[in-house]
Design a protein around this motif. Sequence first.
Motif, mmCIF file in Angstrom:
data_model
loop_
_atom_site.group_PDB
_atom_site.id
_atom_site.type_symbol
_atom_site.label_atom_id
_atom_site.label_comp_id
_atom_site.label_asym_id
_atom_site.label_seq_id
_atom_site.Cartn_x
_atom_site.Cartn_y
_atom_site.Cartn_z
ATOM 1 N N ASP A 95 48.587 82.614 -51.326
ATOM 2 C CA ASP A 95 49.316 82.243 -50.098
ATOM 3 C C ASP A 95 48.849 83.146 -48.963
ATOM 4 O OD1 ASP A 95 51.176 80.255 -50.874
ATOM 5 O OD2 ASP A 95 52.545 81.752 -51.703
ATOM 6 N N ASN B 295 46.570 82.211 -45.641
ATOM 7 C CA ASN B 295 47.082 82.471 -44.294
ATOM 8 C C ASN B 295 46.068 83.284 -43.482
ATOM 9 O OD1 ASN B 295 49.547 82.221 -42.557
ATOM 10 N ND2 ASN B 295 49.244 84.430 -42.477
ATOM 11 N N SER C 38 52.863 79.997 -38.529
ATOM 12 C CA SER C 38 52.635 79.727 -39.943
ATOM 13 C C SER C 38 53.920 79.830 -40.743
ATOM 14 C CB SER C 38 51.619 80.739 -40.488
ATOM 15 O OG SER C 38 51.634 80.758 -41.896
ATOM 16 N N GLU C 39 53.991 79.013 -41.772
ATOM 17 C CA GLU C 39 55.127 79.091 -42.699
ATOM 18 C C GLU C 39 55.214 80.478 -43.331
ATOM 19 O OE1 GLU C 39 55.501 76.030 -45.957
ATOM 20 O OE2 GLU C 39 55.925 77.862 -47.075
ATOM 21 N N GLU C 40 54.084 81.142 -43.420
ATOM 22 C CA GLU C 40 54.043 82.452 -44.084
ATOM 23 C C GLU C 40 54.287 83.630 -43.136
ATOM 24 O OE1 GLU C 40 53.881 83.089 -47.304
ATOM 25 O OE2 GLU C 40 53.719 80.973 -47.832
ATOM 26 N N ASP D 190 51.056 75.217 -42.803
ATOM 27 C CA ASP D 190 51.468 75.735 -44.114
ATOM 28 C C ASP D 190 50.149 76.001 -44.822
ATOM 29 O OD1 ASP D 190 52.246 76.239 -46.679
ATOM 30 O OD2 ASP D 190 53.413 74.416 -46.960
ATOM 31 N N ASP E 159 50.203 74.903 -49.617
ATOM 32 C CA ASP E 159 51.384 74.140 -49.996
ATOM 33 C C ASP E 159 51.363 73.861 -51.504
ATOM 34 O OD1 ASP E 159 53.549 72.154 -49.667
ATOM 35 O OD2 ASP E 159 51.942 70.741 -50.112
ATOM 36 N N SER F 158 46.801 72.299 -47.758
ATOM 37 C CA SER F 158 47.056 73.034 -46.504
ATOM 38 C C SER F 158 47.482 71.957 -45.518
ATOM 39 C CB SER F 158 45.787 73.696 -45.956
ATOM 40 O OG SER F 158 45.270 74.642 -46.851
ATOM 41 N N ARG G 148 60.098 72.436 -44.687
ATOM 42 C CA ARG G 148 60.078 72.935 -43.324
ATOM 43 C C ARG G 148 59.665 71.827 -42.351
ATOM 44 N NH1 ARG G 148 59.552 77.121 -47.326
ATOM 45 N NH2 ARG G 148 58.546 75.319 -48.235
ATOM 46 N N TYR H 172 56.127 72.700 -40.314
ATOM 47 C CA TYR H 172 54.879 72.920 -41.069
ATOM 48 C C TYR H 172 54.614 71.848 -42.110
ATOM 49 C CZ TYR H 172 56.566 77.421 -39.398
ATOM 50 O OH TYR H 172 57.094 78.424 -38.623
ATOM 51 N N GLU H 173 55.641 71.093 -42.479
ATOM 52 C CA GLU H 173 55.470 70.112 -43.560
ATOM 53 C C GLU H 173 55.903 68.713 -43.110
ATOM 54 O OE1 GLU H 173 57.897 72.477 -46.369
ATOM 55 O OE2 GLU H 173 56.121 72.693 -47.616
ATOM 56 N N HIS I 113 61.453 78.003 -38.352
ATOM 57 C CA HIS I 113 61.380 77.800 -39.804
ATOM 58 C C HIS I 113 62.470 76.843 -40.298
ATOM 59 C CE1 HIS I 113 58.217 80.792 -40.232
ATOM 60 N NE2 HIS I 113 58.915 81.604 -39.452
#
Length: 329
Positions: free
Chosen positions: A69, A73, A91-93, A114, A117, A130, A272, A275-276, A307
């Motif tokens: 992950d 990123n 970013s989700e991260e 993301d 994923d 991704s 999310r 991001y998704e 988020h």
Amino acid sequence: MSKVLSLTKFIIQERAMFPQATEEFSTIMTQIALVGKIIARELSQAGLIDILGSTGATNIQGEEVQKLDERANEIFVQAFEDSHIVGTLISEEMETPVSVSTTNNSGTYALYFDPLDGSSNIDVNAPLGSIFSLHRLSSLPKSNESLLRAGSEQVAAGYILYGSSTILVYTCGNGVQIFTLDPGIGEFLLSAGNITIPRRGKIYSVNEGNRWKWTSGMQNYIAYLQETDAPSGRPYTGRYTGCLAADVHRILLKGGLYLYPGEVKKPEGKLRLLYECAPLTLVIEQAGGIGSTGMERISTIHPTALHQRVPLIIGSPEDVETAEQVLMC
Ligand code: AFP
């Protein structure tokens, strides 16, 4: 031999046909393709180098961070560092957005992603993805609030799927295209253009382990899909990989629907929005499908937090409409 069309050449042709596919957009897509190639290479060696397993840290989502992950990123961030075009990475991260703009008057695109994923698939060699979403801002963001944008404002979105082959699926509002990475030449080549999703399918994709946490409406809807009724094409068959990009890709090609519903004690669900859900909804809508929470369409939601999580029901238009009707009763 069929015609070979690389991503680069396709984007140049697209620029000639559609003014919205600008030179800036071509540059961004080239960088996203590069990210896909690097992540695909790292994944192909994952069992050979010390990159499997957890970092021991927890991300902003409260989830355990896997080494891959973190690496994925990093690859996204490095690809867009010092960019003159993309100014902000979300970013989700990462807890907060990162500014990568070099000057005040450049970098008005914002890239949401993301990076990897389906993290639970990392250690078992199952598919990963991704997911990305691109927005054009009128100026560099002065606060996080200006990055809270509805899915309908996306200028492009797509995903890279690391499966039996690596594919890049994207839309910039002119239909959905699929490119497959030819590892021999290191190029993404067009493998299917102007994809349309079947109006109705026979597949449902959901984590049924959560069944008793759902509302009774959702439990009844899944039971309805499992009943035998030949005229309406039931029962549906279940398919679930634990990687959203992979499951939605199956639905894009074969029809049916993917669901990650809210739960009675967690109505917002897991996925999310930025991001998704929003990027995959743009892809599915461009193919003729629908992305919904069950109560409202994903693309119309104005986020209140970067988020933010929302329930997701996405796929063939007739299937999603039926689900909405059942859930709204
Ligand atoms: P990560 O992006 O944190 O790996 O989460 C994966 C995911 O968001 C999505 O890809 C899956 O469909 C879903 O979560 C799986 O969640 P469950 O394990 O709860 O089914």
